[in-house]
Scaffold this motif. Sequence first.
Motif, PDB file in Angstrom:
ATOM      1  N   PRO A  15       0.805  -1.230   0.000  1.00 26.99           N
ATOM      2  CA  PRO A  15       0.000   0.000   0.000  1.00 26.99           C
ATOM      3  C   PRO A  15       0.841   1.285   0.000  1.00 26.99           C
ATOM      4  N   GLN A  16       2.060   1.236   0.526  1.00 28.34           N
ATOM      5  CA  GLN A  16       2.926   2.410   0.566  1.00 28.34           C
ATOM      6  C   GLN A  16       3.814   2.529  -0.663  1.00 28.34           C
ATOM      7  N   ALA A  17       3.938   1.462  -1.440  1.00 33.39           N
ATOM      8  CA  ALA A  17       4.866   1.435  -2.571  1.00 33.39           C
ATOM      9  C   ALA A  17       4.617   2.531  -3.602  1.00 33.39           C
ATOM     10  N   PRO A  18       3.375   2.843  -3.973  1.00 31.44           N
ATOM     11  CA  PRO A  18       3.184   3.934  -4.941  1.00 31.44           C
ATOM     12  C   PRO A  18       3.726   5.280  -4.442  1.00 31.44           C
ATOM     13  N   LEU A  19       3.602   5.561  -3.161  1.00 33.29           N
ATOM     14  CA  LEU A  19       4.122   6.814  -2.614  1.00 33.29           C
ATOM     15  C   LEU A  19       5.650   6.848  -2.639  1.00 33.29           C
ATOM     16  N   VAL A  20       6.269   5.712  -2.375  1.00 30.74           N
ATOM     17  CA  VAL A  20       7.728   5.634  -2.289  1.00 30.74           C
ATOM     18  C   VAL A  20       8.366   5.569  -3.674  1.00 30.74           C
ATOM     19  N   THR A  21       7.745   4.829  -4.600  1.00 31.08           N
ATOM     20  CA  THR A  21       8.355   4.577  -5.906  1.00 31.08           C
ATOM     21  C   THR A  21       7.927   5.544  -6.995  1.00 31.08           C
ATOM     22  N   GLY A  22       6.752   6.129  -6.853  1.00 34.68           N
ATOM     23  CA  GLY A  22       6.222   6.960  -7.927  1.00 34.68           C
ATOM     24  C   GLY A  22       5.486   6.157  -8.987  1.00 34.68           C
ATOM     25  N   LEU A  23       5.425   4.845  -8.796  1.00 35.00           N
ATOM     26  CA  LEU A  23       4.707   3.967  -9.726  1.00 35.00           C
ATOM     27  C   LEU A  23       3.311   3.711  -9.182  1.00 35.00           C
ATOM     28  N   SER A  24       2.351   3.549 -10.066  1.00 35.55           N
ATOM     29  CA  SER A  24       1.005   3.213  -9.617  1.00 35.55           C
ATOM     30  C   SER A  24       0.972   1.769  -9.138  1.00 35.55           C
ATOM     31  N   ARG A  25      -0.047   1.450  -8.377  1.00 36.41           N
ATOM     32  CA  ARG A  25      -0.219   0.062  -7.907  1.00 36.41           C
ATOM     33  C   ARG A  25      -0.351  -0.888  -9.101  1.00 36.41           C
TER      34      ARG A  25
END
Length: 63
Positions: A15-25
């Motif tokens: 759930p936090q990956a899009p915020l950290v990576t800039g990639l969408s889910r």
Amino acid sequence: MLSPRAAGPLVVPLPQAPLVTGLSRTAIYRAARKGQIKLLKNGRSTLVDMASVRAFLDSLPTA
């Protein structure tokens, strides 16, 4: 020598990956399906391997 924390987290909860990576889910799942990003399971949690994300981003062409 850099401490492991200075280099960033090893994994990030999905759930936090899009915020950290800039990639969408959706982009994360698509890249994982193609074997470009590694997803890990820890119980019910899905974790995104940040080393694989960095390698994936490094492989993208420049704009």
